[in-house]
Every structure is written in structure tokens, then in C-alpha cells.
Design a protein around this motif. Structure first.
Motif, PDB file in Angstrom:
ATOM      1  N   ALA A 120      50.019  44.743  47.931  1.00  0.00           N
ATOM      2  CA  ALA A 120      50.289  43.360  47.532  1.00  0.00           C
ATOM      3  C   ALA A 120      49.095  42.755  46.807  1.00  0.00           C
ATOM      4  N   ALA A 121      47.881  43.049  47.286  1.00  0.00           N
ATOM      5  CA  ALA A 121      46.685  42.530  46.620  1.00  0.00           C
ATOM      6  C   ALA A 121      46.549  43.093  45.209  1.00  0.00           C
ATOM      7  N   ARG A 122      46.833  44.378  45.063  1.00  0.00           N
ATOM      8  CA  ARG A 122      46.754  44.988  43.729  1.00  0.00           C
ATOM      9  C   ARG A 122      47.767  44.361  42.787  1.00  0.00           C
ATOM     10  N   GLU A 123      48.988  44.141  43.265  1.00  0.00           N
ATOM     11  CA  GLU A 123      50.009  43.539  42.409  1.00  0.00           C
ATOM     12  C   GLU A 123      49.672  42.100  42.051  1.00  0.00           C
ATOM     13  N   ALA A 124      48.879  41.430  42.895  1.00  0.00           N
ATOM     14  CA  ALA A 124      48.472  40.049  42.605  1.00  0.00           C
ATOM     15  C   ALA A 124      47.258  39.982  41.698  1.00  0.00           C
ATOM     16  N   GLY A 125      46.706  41.138  41.306  1.00  0.00           N
ATOM     17  CA  GLY A 125      45.594  41.155  40.379  1.00  0.00           C
ATOM     18  C   GLY A 125      44.233  41.322  41.008  1.00  0.00           C
ATOM     19  N   VAL A 126      44.165  41.477  42.341  1.00  0.00           N
ATOM     20  CA  VAL A 126      42.882  41.672  43.019  1.00  0.00           C
ATOM     21  C   VAL A 126      42.522  43.150  42.951  1.00  0.00           C
ATOM     22  N   ARG A 127      41.265  43.441  42.670  1.00  0.00           N
ATOM     23  CA  ARG A 127      40.845  44.830  42.488  1.00  0.00           C
ATOM     24  C   ARG A 127      39.750  45.268  43.458  1.00  0.00           C
ATOM     25  N   CYS A 128      39.312  44.386  44.349  1.00  0.00           N
ATOM     26  CA  CYS A 128      38.271  44.744  45.305  1.00  0.00           C
ATOM     27  C   CYS A 128      38.730  44.359  46.710  1.00  0.00           C
ATOM     28  N   ALA A 129      38.418  45.204  47.699  1.00  0.00           N
ATOM     29  CA  ALA A 129      38.826  44.942  49.071  1.00  0.00           C
ATOM     30  C   ALA A 129      37.797  45.505  50.023  1.00  0.00           C
ATOM     31  N   VAL A 130      37.628  44.826  51.162  1.00  0.00           N
ATOM     32  CA  VAL A 130      36.790  45.305  52.259  1.00  0.00           C
ATOM     33  C   VAL A 130      37.695  45.471  53.467  1.00  0.00           C
ATOM     34  N   VAL A 131      37.699  46.671  54.029  1.00  0.00           N
ATOM     35  CA  VAL A 131      38.599  47.009  55.118  1.00  0.00           C
ATOM     36  C   VAL A 131      37.806  47.688  56.230  1.00  0.00           C
ATOM     37  N   PRO A 132      38.386  47.861  57.409  1.00  0.00           N
ATOM     38  CA  PRO A 132      37.694  48.628  58.455  1.00  0.00           C
ATOM     39  C   PRO A 132      37.428  50.053  57.996  1.00  0.00           C
TER      40      PRO A 132
END
Length: 506
Positions: free
Chosen positions: A129-141
């Protein structure tokens, strides 16, 4: 003190919604924390988890009024995956960390009181969902990096502790990057091989037809005749999942929490066989707040076996009707209505009567008991089942001698050719199997000559089949033609398809 923001993802079923997390840290007012934006109970408790995690990382909690807002405010927010985003927003609002790296970064994870970042269910659909919204960076466990590797086009970083994220925001350290996805797909091992099934030529061919066209199947017969074993062989006949199908099946596993121990893209069609005592929520999905997926969604793009189907009861069986027709299940709960995909092949297996003797001539059930037992399979449900087979007791000749039965690999080749023929025929319409073709299209655009459908027309006029049943007969006839290598069904294919709907098999 300032107003800062970062990003998180709210899950509604298997769909994700990008959520803006705002933290307003003001110098005046009594010390307090307000959380806005339709949070559930678990999310309301995050205020205490976030404060303890920040203080245990030797950072100072703002001694003032802190207002946290989750937007869009009308979307219900559930779960604990917002903890990391809330903590970083508060630290940025208190000007303890610079806000530059928070811009355009999604944060996903639950916080322990000591600052450890725990894995939360639904990481895969959240990143999609984040990728489809245009976000390209993420911090996850860090524990979820293998699952995050299934999402392409994202710069995903993993952290084990909140202090690691704080150091990264201050540009003092780097976080572990997401590993490259494993491109080597391990070979699938079917749970059973058709070579192990002795006898039952009618049922074996019905299984082949079901695999070639995506049809639902009912098997009725005494215990020990191979009903369950045949159903387990069906997954071995189906093609591997690729592209969007594999991602959908994996997403459901992620939401259900089944992806933690095996973070691999689902390639083999799922096989789900709930116990006869399973409840309605266990079958279709349920739970307080936002409902979790049930057995029919876990079997998406695979096979759902309901063994001892008549023992399930009418209520549980009737709950399947909408999913069989529409390919999805919609669940209305307190926090909203959500949708789970449920496009599966249904295999029903049942005994012919309650006493279930090895030989039907030994049955001691009165006729009304047999009718009441099989009557749990209602007419509307059976009308949605394309193939009905009566299993025969295994003879000593079939068990010890006779011709060597075909293997799953040999039958799978014919199934693959039939599926390729069907996909080529329906490609311009967007369908891949015969079972997906609407009835009006079969009758209007791909109508068969009247002499080929004469037997089906008489059955429809006499009430032996319904209009829905006639459409399903035509779909099975097209599958039989594909298996035979014919361009279109003939009279024999239509007659065979009609024979598979004979209610006497029940």
C-alpha cells in the motif's frame, strides 16, 4: 517544540491505507497525551508503550501537552504497528531528532517497553500500500526484513531497537537494508500423488476436469474409498502461482500471521482442510473489531476441502454460497466492513449416510435418515458445484493388480494444455479459466448449435437443472473439449457435463 509528522499504514482487511501521523508538542499546558483518529483499544494503549520505550532509550519525554493525530481520521486504526511511527513523531516534535529522514518514510512495528521493535502482522500488504501511494522508504522490524523483501521497488531498512532508529534519524548510524529477494523458486512437492490412488476411474477423471477448468467437486462414497486422498492430489494438478495471484495468497498469510515462520512468496496453490467442528467464523472469517481471514480466504487461489461435509451442518455450509459465486467474502463488524478475497476450488467429500458402512448394502439407516443426512447439502449449494461423483468400494483386483495408475505429473501435463487453450480463448476478455466465464457470454457470444445442446435444453425444460446449472454444464463442456483438444464442445461433451450434475450421485 514543533509540529512534526511521519507515515504509517492502516490495514482494512488486505487493503492498506497510508496514514499521516502528526505530533503536536507545545510548550504550554499540563503534561498529557491525546491520541486522535479512531484508534482501537490496542492502539490507545500505545501511548504508554511509546512513552516507556522512549524513556528506556534514555531520551526525554516532553513535559508538556502532546497531541497525536492519525489521518485520515475517518479510517479505523487497529493493531500495534503504529508504535514506531508515533515514537518517532513525538521525538521529532520535541526536536530531539531531525525530521529530514522522516519525510516520505513509512514506519511499521510494535514497541516493547524497553524499546525493542517487535514484528506485527500485515507487513506485506502495508508495504504494498505504501509503494502504491508513492512512498519509497520504510523502516520495519529486523525480523520482518525477509517478508519485506517480497515487495519490489522499496528501500526497506530493518531495526531491532528504537535506539537504532534514533541513531539513524540523527545520521549517526545506518540501518540494515532489506536483502535481495530469492529468485530461485524451490520445486513444489504435492501432498499426494495420483499414482497412490487405486481404482476410482470416474473420480480420477472428474478431478482432472476440475483442475483443468477450475470447477468445484463433490465426492460421495463409503469411508476408505480415497475421497480425501483425491482431494489432496488436486493441488498437484494446478499450475504454480505467479505474479498477482502469488502476491494475493502471500498477503492473506501475512494478515493472518502465518508468514513469520516462513517468509516466502506462496507459489504452490494453498490447500486448506478445516475440521468438521469448525465454526462459521473459522470458515469465513471473524473476530472482534476488524475480522481476521478464515479458511476460505486462506484457500484463495487454492483448494478448500470440506471433508465429512454433512457433519458441518447447514449453517456453515450455506455460509459458503456467496463466496462461491463472487470470489470474495465481505464481513461487517463494529469497526467497519472489510473484504477478503476467496476465489478457491471447493471439494466436498461426504459419506452417503450416518452409519457409513463399507458396503452400501449393509446400511441400516432408514430412508428418511439418509435423506435428512444428505439434505444438509442444500439445493442452492449443490447448484454451485459443477461435478458430482459417486465413489465405489475398492476391489481386491484394483488394490493389488490391474494397470498401473497414472501419476500426478502425467495428468498435470494434460491439465496444463487444457488451461493454455482456455486462457488463449478468453484472453481478450480477461478470463483465464472456463469457470470464470459468465453464463450470458457462453450463451450469446459462444453459443453452441441447438443440436449440440438439445439434451441440455430438455433437462432445463423439465426442471432437471436450473438456469445456473445449465451455465455450469456449458463451462464443464468447454473444459472437456479443451482436454480432448477440440475447438468447441460437441454433443458428447455436453451430455457428459450434464451427467456430472446428476443428483443421484448424492
Amino acid at each position: 517544540m514543533a509540529l512534526r509528522k511521519t507515515w504509517a499504514v492502516a490495514l482494512v482487511g488486505v487493503d492498506g491505507v497510508l496514514v499521516e501521523v502528526e505530533a503536536d508538542v507545545r510548550g504550554g499546558g499540563l503534561p498529557s497525551v491525546q491520541l486522535l483518529g479512531l484508534p482501537d483499544s490496542a492502539l490507545q494503549e500505545s501511548k504508554n508503550r511509546v512513552r516507556s520505550a522512549i524513556e528506556n532509550c534514555r531520551e526525554q519525554w516532553p513535559a508538556t501537552c502532546v497531541t497525536l493525530a492519525l489521518s485520515p481520521a475517518a479510517v479505523p486504526k487497529t493493531g500495534t504497528s503504529f508504535d514506531l511511527a508515533l515514537a518517532c513523531a513525538v521525538l521529532a516534535g520535541a526536536e530531539h531528532v531531525p525530521p529530514q529522514r522522516l519525510a516520505g518514510t513509512v514506519l511499521f512495528g510494535e514497541l516493547a517497553l524497553d524499546g525493542r521493535i517487535r514484528h506485527a502482522d500485515g507487513l506485506l500488504p502495508a508495504l504494498v500500500a505504501a509503494r502504491e501511494a508513492g512512498v519509497r522508504c520504510a523502516v520495519v522490524p529486523a525480523a520482518g526484513l525477509a517478508e519485506a523483501a517480497l515487495v519490489e521497488g522499496m528501500d526497506v531498512r530493518g531495526a531491532e531497537h528504537l535506539s537504532d532508529v534514533i541513531a539513524w534519524l540523527r545520521d549517526l548510524a545506518e540501518l540494515e537494508r532489506c536483502p535481495a529477494p530469492n529468485q530461485q523458486v524451490p520445486p513444489s512437492v504435492p501432498p499426494a500423488d495420483l499414482a497412490d490412488v487405486r481404482g476410482q476411474p470416474e473420480a480420477r477423471f472428474a478431478l482432472e476436469v476440475a483442475a483443468a477448468g477450475g470447477h468445484h467437486l463433490l465426492m460421495v462414497g463409503p469411508p476408505g474409498t480415497g475421497k480425501s486422498m483425491l482431494a489432496k492430489c488436486l493441488c498437484g494438478l494446478l499450475p504454480e502461482l505467479t505474479g498477482q495471484d502469488a502476491l494475493e495468497a502471500t498477503t492473506i498469510r501475512s494478515v493472518a500471521g502465518d508468514l513469520r515462520s516462513d517468509p516466502e512468496l506462496v507459489r504452490t496453490p494453498p490447500f486448506v482442510a478445516p475440521h468438521a467442528s469448525a465454526s462459521v467464523p473459522a470458515l469465513i472469517g471473524g473476530g472482534s473489531g476488524m475480522a481476521k481471514p478464515g479458511a476460505i480466504s486462506r484457500a484463495h487461489r487454492g483448494v478448500l476441502l470440506l471433508d465429512e461435509a454433512c457433519e458441518l451442518g447447514t449453517q456453515r455450509l450455506e455460509a459458503l454460497r456467496t463466496a462461491l459465486e463472487e470470489g470474495e467474502i465481505r464481513l461487517a463488524r463494529r469497526d467497519g466492513t472489510l473484504r477478503y478475497p476467496a476465489r478457491f476450488q471447493l471439494v466436498l467429500a461426504t459419506n452417503p449416510c450416518p452409519c457409513a458402512p463399507a458396503r452400501e448394502i449393509d446400511c441400516q439407516c432408514p430412508p428418511q435418515a439418509r435423506r435428512r443426512y444428505l439434505g444438509k447439502l442444500s439445493g442452492p449449494l449443490l447448484d454451485r458445484v459443477d461435478l458430482r461423483v459417486h465413489m465405489r468400494p475398492i476391489t481386491a483386483f484394483a488394490l493389488r493388480g490391474g494397470a498401473e495408475p497414472e501419476t500426478t505429473a502425467a495428468v498435470r501435463e494434460r491439465v496444463a494444455r487444457a488451461r493454455i487453450a482456455a486462457a488463449a480463448r478468453w484472453s481478450e476478455h480477461g478470463w483465464r479459466t472456463n469457470t470464470e466465464v459468465p453464463g450470458p457470454v457462453l450463451r450469446r457470444d459462444f453459443a453452441l448449435p441447438p443440436r449440440e445442446t438439445a439434451l441440455l435444453d430438455r433437462a432445463l425444460e423439465s426442471g432437471a437443472v436450473t438456469a445456473r446449472g445449465a451455465d455450469r454444464c456449458l463451462r464443464v463442456a468447454w473444459t472437456l473439449a479443451d482436454l480432448a483438444g477440440a475447438d468447441r464442445p460437441d454433443r458428447e461433451h455436453v451430455a457428459t457435463a450434464l451427467d456430472y450434475r446428476d443428483r443421484r450421485a448424492v
